[in-house]
Design a protein around this motif. Structure first.
Motif, mmCIF file in Angstrom:
data_model
loop_
_atom_site.group_PDB
_atom_site.id
_atom_site.type_symbol
_atom_site.label_atom_id
_atom_site.label_comp_id
_atom_site.label_asym_id
_atom_site.label_seq_id
_atom_site.Cartn_x
_atom_site.Cartn_y
_atom_site.Cartn_z
ATOM 1 N N GLN A 15 -10.617 6.090 -18.412
ATOM 2 C CA GLN A 15 -11.974 6.650 -18.310
ATOM 3 C C GLN A 15 -12.662 5.730 -17.509
ATOM 4 N N ASN A 16 -12.828 4.196 -17.686
ATOM 5 C CA ASN A 16 -13.503 3.378 -17.144
ATOM 6 C C ASN A 16 -13.160 3.517 -15.496
ATOM 7 N N ILE A 17 -12.261 3.722 -15.108
ATOM 8 C CA ILE A 17 -11.884 3.776 -13.668
ATOM 9 C C ILE A 17 -12.563 5.181 -13.048
ATOM 10 N N LEU A 18 -12.356 6.126 -13.897
ATOM 11 C CA LEU A 18 -13.100 7.465 -13.469
ATOM 12 C C LEU A 18 -14.414 7.508 -13.289
ATOM 13 N N ASP A 19 -15.013 6.611 -14.231
ATOM 14 C CA ASP A 19 -16.726 6.637 -14.276
ATOM 15 C C ASP A 19 -16.943 5.804 -12.945
ATOM 16 N N VAL A 57 0.702 -1.162 0.243
ATOM 17 C CA VAL A 57 -0.103 0.027 -0.035
ATOM 18 C C VAL A 57 0.870 1.049 -0.056
ATOM 19 N N LYS A 58 1.808 1.339 0.742
ATOM 20 C CA LYS A 58 2.725 2.452 0.826
ATOM 21 C C LYS A 58 3.490 2.810 -0.466
ATOM 22 N N SER A 59 3.499 2.092 -1.390
ATOM 23 C CA SER A 59 4.438 2.377 -2.646
ATOM 24 C C SER A 59 3.358 2.225 -3.819
ATOM 25 N N PHE A 60 2.008 2.528 -3.801
ATOM 26 C CA PHE A 60 1.171 2.638 -4.882
ATOM 27 C C PHE A 60 1.492 4.046 -5.602
ATOM 28 N N PRO A 61 1.482 3.548 -7.077
ATOM 29 C CA PRO A 61 0.780 2.185 -7.603
ATOM 30 C C PRO A 61 2.041 1.379 -8.082
ATOM 31 N N ASP A 62 3.270 1.752 -7.884
ATOM 32 C CA ASP A 62 4.465 0.958 -8.227
ATOM 33 C C ASP A 62 4.476 -0.292 -7.536
ATOM 34 N N GLY A 63 4.071 -0.513 -6.385
ATOM 35 C CA GLY A 63 3.880 -1.742 -5.648
ATOM 36 C C GLY A 63 2.935 -2.720 -5.923
ATOM 37 N N VAL A 64 2.044 -2.633 -6.894
ATOM 38 C CA VAL A 64 1.205 -3.593 -7.482
ATOM 39 C C VAL A 64 1.454 -4.039 -8.853
ATOM 40 N N GLU A 65 1.841 -5.236 -9.083
ATOM 41 C CA GLU A 65 1.855 -5.637 -10.463
ATOM 42 C C GLU A 65 0.598 -6.279 -11.141
ATOM 43 N N GLY A 66 0.328 -5.747 -12.359
ATOM 44 C CA GLY A 66 -0.932 -6.262 -13.062
ATOM 45 C C GLY A 66 -2.261 -5.440 -12.603
ATOM 46 N N GLY A 67 -2.015 -4.273 -11.894
ATOM 47 C CA GLY A 67 -3.195 -3.363 -11.654
ATOM 48 C C GLY A 67 -3.262 -2.190 -12.737
ATOM 49 N N ARG A 68 -4.292 -1.637 -12.675
ATOM 50 C CA ARG A 68 -4.405 -0.391 -13.481
ATOM 51 C C ARG A 68 -4.347 0.832 -12.630
ATOM 52 N N PRO A 69 -3.058 1.562 -12.632
ATOM 53 C CA PRO A 69 -2.952 2.845 -11.569
ATOM 54 C C PRO A 69 -4.045 3.673 -11.886
ATOM 55 N N PHE A 70 -4.308 4.474 -10.876
ATOM 56 C CA PHE A 70 -5.025 5.993 -11.142
ATOM 57 C C PHE A 70 -4.637 6.858 -10.372
ATOM 58 N N SER A 71 -4.932 8.072 -10.508
ATOM 59 C CA SER A 71 -4.770 9.211 -9.827
ATOM 60 C C SER A 71 -5.848 10.256 -9.982
ATOM 61 N N VAL A 72 -6.965 10.374 -9.080
ATOM 62 C CA VAL A 72 -7.732 11.461 -9.019
ATOM 63 C C VAL A 72 -7.792 12.382 -7.944
ATOM 64 N N SER A 73 -8.420 13.358 -8.273
ATOM 65 C CA SER A 73 -8.829 14.646 -7.276
ATOM 66 C C SER A 73 -10.417 14.354 -6.939
ATOM 67 N N ILE A 74 -10.697 14.105 -5.522
ATOM 68 C CA ILE A 74 -12.015 14.487 -5.169
ATOM 69 C C ILE A 74 -12.272 15.626 -4.261
ATOM 70 N N ASP A 75 -13.336 16.455 -4.670
ATOM 71 C CA ASP A 75 -13.768 17.560 -3.904
ATOM 72 C C ASP A 75 -14.628 16.966 -2.747
ATOM 73 N N THR A 76 -14.195 17.204 -1.687
ATOM 74 C CA THR A 76 -15.138 16.486 -0.403
ATOM 75 C C THR A 76 -16.254 17.272 -0.468
#
Length: 279
Positions: free
Chosen positions: A83-87, A50-69
């Motif tokens: 876009q699929n992950i974003l949706d 978990v501490k090295s996302f996204p490089d610490g997980v092989e085979g996953g699709r990395p993402f980075s988003v901003s969420i307005d709380t």
């Protein structure tokens, strides 16, 4: 962790949140970074660092988003996101997730969301008055709703009387740029029982404060219901209001009785002697 099933396969989003640490910065955004990965990988084929996302997980699709709380808006961070992950994330954002992320945002700033306002910062209340939750808990999440390109602020009000067992709640909606007493669009009035988890629109009394806003008020309430399908959090807030309201109560005014002599001016202001007026 968020789960979904597509074509019989389960997939999860796993990530960490990052927020601004400046306590004086009013920003309400949280950065969420991680990976979307299938169930089989989570169960054993891949070790999640978990501490090295996204490089610490092989085979996953990395993402980075901003969420307005405040508004719940989800947008791409630099670097892009599938876009699929974003949706997927946009569909999953609800009040519970926003409250969780906002608590993390405030924690990064060193702010305790559960700290109540100082008594001198709150307008004293009297019996029979409904009070805004945000007045007692000033660090609670700002709850904004986007409708027709405009932001509307949600404010919940409760009876703060500790000995009162009423379940009355007022859900007020105001234009975010016109928040002032008497300037709100209107309010949804409802009564909660100990088992209430959802309140159907037909069981709500709508009180319109701005002419012609009946349908607007109903649409805002529907957005609120979509964000909070389970309204049991309102009961929790109501209980917190009642348990912590005593320091903010208006002190009872003592009545001082003054004896008026028969030959003194009558206190009613008539100019006559008391014995010939109100005695």
């Amino acid at each position: 962790m968020l789960w979904r099933t597509t074509d019989g396969k389960r997939e999860a989003i796993v990530g960490r949140s990052f927020a601004c640490v400046d306590p004086d910065c009013p920003c309400t955004h949280v950065s969420l970074q991680g990976v979307a990965i299938n169930e089989a990988a989570i169960e054993g084929r891949v070790k999640l660092e978990v501490k090295s996302f996204p490089d610490g997980v092989e085979g996953g699709r990395p993402f980075s988003v901003s969420i307005d709380t405040a508004t719940g808006e989800v947008s791409e961070d630099e670097g892009g996101t599938d876009q699929n992950i974003l949706d997927w994330l946009r569909r999953e954002v609800d009040g519970e997730l926003l409250d969780y992320l906002d608590r993390a945002r405030l924690r990064a700033k060193g702010i305790d969301i559960d700290v109540m306002a100082e008594p001198g910062e709150v307008e004293p209340w009297s019996a029979g008055e409904m009070q805004c939750y945000g007045s007692f808990y000033p660090h609670c999440r700002e709850d904004l709703y986007l409708l027709d390109s405009r932001e509307y602020l949600f404010l919940d009000h409760y009876c703060p009387e500790p000995d009162c067992d009423c379940g009355d709640v007022i859900l007020a909606f105001s234009k975010a740029d016109e928040v002032a007493p008497g300037r709100d669009v209107g309010a949804a009035l409802l009564t909660l029982s100990k088992r209430t988890r959802a309140v159907d629109e037909n069981a709500v009394e709508f009180e319109v404060h701005e002419a012609g806003s009946q349908e607007l008020l109903r649409r805002l309430y529907r957005l609120f219901r979509k964000r909070y399908p389970d309204v049991s959090f309102l009961r929790d807030r109501q209980a917190r209001m009642k348990s912590g309201s005593a320091p903010y109560r208006q002190p009872a005014q003592s009545v001082v009785s003054t004896k008026v002599g028969r030959n003194e001016p009558c206190p009613c202001g008539s100019g006559k002697k008391y014995k010939k007026c109100c005695l």
